[in-house]
Each structure stands twice: as C-alpha cells, then as structure tokens.
Design a protein around this motif. Structure first.
Motif, PDB file in Angstrom:
ATOM      1  N   UNK A   1       0.827  -1.211   0.000  1.00  0.00           N
ATOM      2  CA  UNK A   1       0.000   0.000   0.000  1.00  0.00           C
ATOM      3  C   UNK A   1       0.866   1.268   0.000  1.00  0.00           C
ATOM      4  N   UNK A   2       1.809   1.367   0.920  1.00  0.00           N
ATOM      5  CA  UNK A   2       2.643   2.566   1.005  1.00  0.00           C
ATOM      6  C   UNK A   2       3.544   2.713  -0.219  1.00  0.00           C
ATOM      7  N   UNK A   3       3.936   1.594  -0.813  1.00  0.00           N
ATOM      8  CA  UNK A   3       4.799   1.679  -1.989  1.00  0.00           C
ATOM      9  C   UNK A   3       4.058   2.261  -3.190  1.00  0.00           C
ATOM     10  N   UNK A   4       2.754   2.354  -3.089  1.00  0.00           N
ATOM     11  CA  UNK A   4       1.929   2.952  -4.139  1.00  0.00           C
ATOM     12  C   UNK A   4       1.468   4.360  -3.766  1.00  0.00           C
ATOM     13  N   UNK A   5       2.149   4.938  -2.779  1.00  0.00           N
ATOM     14  CA  UNK A   5       1.872   6.316  -2.398  1.00  0.00           C
ATOM     15  C   UNK A   5       0.731   6.494  -1.413  1.00  0.00           C
ATOM     16  N   UNK A   6       0.151   5.402  -0.933  1.00  0.00           N
ATOM     17  CA  UNK A   6      -0.944   5.498   0.024  1.00  0.00           C
ATOM     18  C   UNK A   6      -0.396   5.606   1.438  1.00  0.00           C
ATOM     19  N   UNK A   7      -1.098   6.296   2.297  1.00  0.00           N
ATOM     20  CA  UNK A   7      -0.658   6.524   3.679  1.00  0.00           C
ATOM     21  C   UNK A   7      -1.244   5.439   4.585  1.00  0.00           C
ATOM     22  N   UNK A   8      -0.587   4.302   4.599  1.00  0.00           N
ATOM     23  CA  UNK A   8      -0.977   3.169   5.436  1.00  0.00           C
ATOM     24  C   UNK A   8       0.231   2.761   6.263  1.00  0.00           C
ATOM     25  N   UNK A   9      -0.023   2.424   7.519  1.00  0.00           N
ATOM     26  CA  UNK A   9       1.016   1.978   8.446  1.00  0.00           C
ATOM     27  C   UNK A   9       0.730   0.537   8.850  1.00  0.00           C
ATOM     28  N   UNK A  10       1.784  -0.231   9.043  1.00  0.00           N
ATOM     29  CA  UNK A  10       1.636  -1.596   9.549  1.00  0.00           C
ATOM     30  C   UNK A  10       2.330  -1.708  10.905  1.00  0.00           C
ATOM     31  N   UNK A  11       1.573  -2.174  11.871  1.00  0.00           N
ATOM     32  CA  UNK A  11       2.095  -2.497  13.212  1.00  0.00           C
ATOM     33  C   UNK A  11       2.497  -3.964  13.105  1.00  0.00           C
ATOM     34  N   UNK A  12       3.801  -4.251  13.117  1.00  0.00           N
ATOM     35  CA  UNK A  12       4.247  -5.613  12.827  1.00  0.00           C
ATOM     36  C   UNK A  12       5.066  -6.269  13.930  1.00  0.00           C
ATOM     37  N   UNK A  13       5.531  -5.495  14.914  1.00  0.00           N
ATOM     38  CA  UNK A  13       6.380  -6.071  15.954  1.00  0.00           C
ATOM     39  C   UNK A  13       6.346  -5.187  17.191  1.00  0.00           C
ATOM     40  N   UNK A  14       6.861  -5.744  18.288  1.00  0.00           N
ATOM     41  CA  UNK A  14       6.991  -4.951  19.505  1.00  0.00           C
ATOM     42  C   UNK A  14       8.195  -4.039  19.362  1.00  0.00           C
ATOM     43  N   UNK A  15       8.198  -2.858  19.964  1.00  0.00           N
ATOM     44  CA  UNK A  15       7.181  -2.393  20.886  1.00  0.00           C
ATOM     45  C   UNK A  15       5.918  -1.886  20.193  1.00  0.00           C
ATOM     46  N   UNK A  16       6.017  -1.332  19.002  1.00  0.00           N
ATOM     47  CA  UNK A  16       4.830  -0.881  18.289  1.00  0.00           C
ATOM     48  C   UNK A  16       3.984   0.053  19.124  1.00  0.00           C
ATOM     49  N   UNK A  17       2.677  -0.122  19.034  1.00  0.00           N
ATOM     50  CA  UNK A  17       1.729   0.722  19.759  1.00  0.00           C
ATOM     51  C   UNK A  17       1.035  -0.092  20.843  1.00  0.00           C
ATOM     52  N   UNK A  18       0.725   0.526  21.981  1.00  0.00           N
ATOM     53  CA  UNK A  18      -0.124  -0.150  22.963  1.00  0.00           C
ATOM     54  C   UNK A  18      -1.508  -0.384  22.339  1.00  0.00           C
ATOM     55  N   UNK A  19      -2.226  -1.378  22.843  1.00  0.00           N
ATOM     56  CA  UNK A  19      -3.533  -1.717  22.273  1.00  0.00           C
ATOM     57  C   UNK A  19      -4.480  -0.517  22.204  1.00  0.00           C
ATOM     58  N   UNK A  20      -4.490   0.315  23.238  1.00  0.00           N
ATOM     59  CA  UNK A  20      -5.401   1.468  23.244  1.00  0.00           C
ATOM     60  C   UNK A  20      -5.068   2.438  22.117  1.00  0.00           C
ATOM     61  N   UNK A  21      -3.790   2.703  21.909  1.00  0.00           N
ATOM     62  CA  UNK A  21      -3.380   3.608  20.831  1.00  0.00           C
ATOM     63  C   UNK A  21      -3.660   2.982  19.470  1.00  0.00           C
ATOM     64  N   UNK A  22      -3.406   1.686  19.348  1.00  0.00           N
ATOM     65  CA  UNK A  22      -3.705   0.994  18.094  1.00  0.00           C
ATOM     66  C   UNK A  22      -5.195   1.093  17.792  1.00  0.00           C
ATOM     67  N   UNK A  23      -6.027   0.907  18.811  1.00  0.00           N
ATOM     68  CA  UNK A  23      -7.470   1.058  18.634  1.00  0.00           C
ATOM     69  C   UNK A  23      -7.840   2.461  18.172  1.00  0.00           C
TER      70      UNK A  23
END
Length: 120
Positions: A71-93
C-alpha cells in the motif's frame, strides 16, 4: 492486540463488514472500502491501517511500525504495526478508529447516508 481483540474492536465501529481474503487476512471494510487488516500470527498479527499525512510521518519510523508493504509503496498513507514495541492496544485502537473515519469520509455523501454515517 490479538486477532480476536482486533476483530472485536473493529466490529464495534459503525457500518463495518468483515471478510477473510488475501491468504487468510482478516479484512475490515466500511462502505466496501478497506480500513483495517490483520494478517499473520493469531496471537500477534500484523495490523495495517490508513492514517493522515501527519500521522504517517510520525509513525513510519517508530520501532515495530513501518509503511505498509504494497500500500505505502503505491503512495498510500498506510502503516503496519508488525512487531513490539509498536503501539499499545489502546493507541492501536485509536488509529484503527481514525482509519475508519478517514475511509468513511472518502465515501460519497449518499453512501454515508445509506450507511447511517452522516446526517441528512
């Protein structure tokens, strides 16, 4: 966030649909448009979501986060949470909720009204 928590959270957002596609990924849509994807491990899936331009710049280089492959390689603004530490569940929500809102706002006014996402 486990896949069960991801699915339970996405289910609470208005006018959503859930499909399993792309090799077993759990894909959540609003108005037929994707707003969140969980793929990979059952207990610690990679979670992909759409973000604003500012959020993309803030998140893209954070540990455990990256521009979403494909997605991002096509210029779209998408993020992938793929490993720790990443985001806490509340922030991800919060980011998933914002993704739902961004995608919803991209729908036509007529479609938002049909889905109960806009006032007449």
């Amino acid at each position: 966030m486990t896949r069960e928590k991801f699915n339970a959270f996405c289910r609470t957002l208005p006018a959503t649909t859930h499909v399993i596609q792309w090799g077993g990924s759990h894909v959540w849509k609003v108005g037929g448009k994707v707003f969140a994807i969980a793929s990979g491990k059952h207990n610690a899936p990679s979670v992909t979501f759409k973000v604003s331009d500012i959020a993309y710049e803030m998140l893209k280089d954070q540990p455990g986060l990256r521009p979403a492959p494909y997605l991002a390689s096509r210029g779209m603004k998408w993020i992938q949470h793929f490993a720790k530490p990443g985001l806490p569940d509340a922030a991800l929500g919060d980011y998933i909720r914002q993704s739902h809102s961004i995608v919803s706002q991209g729908l036509s006014k007529k479609r938002r009204l049909e889905l109960g996402l806009a006032t007449p």
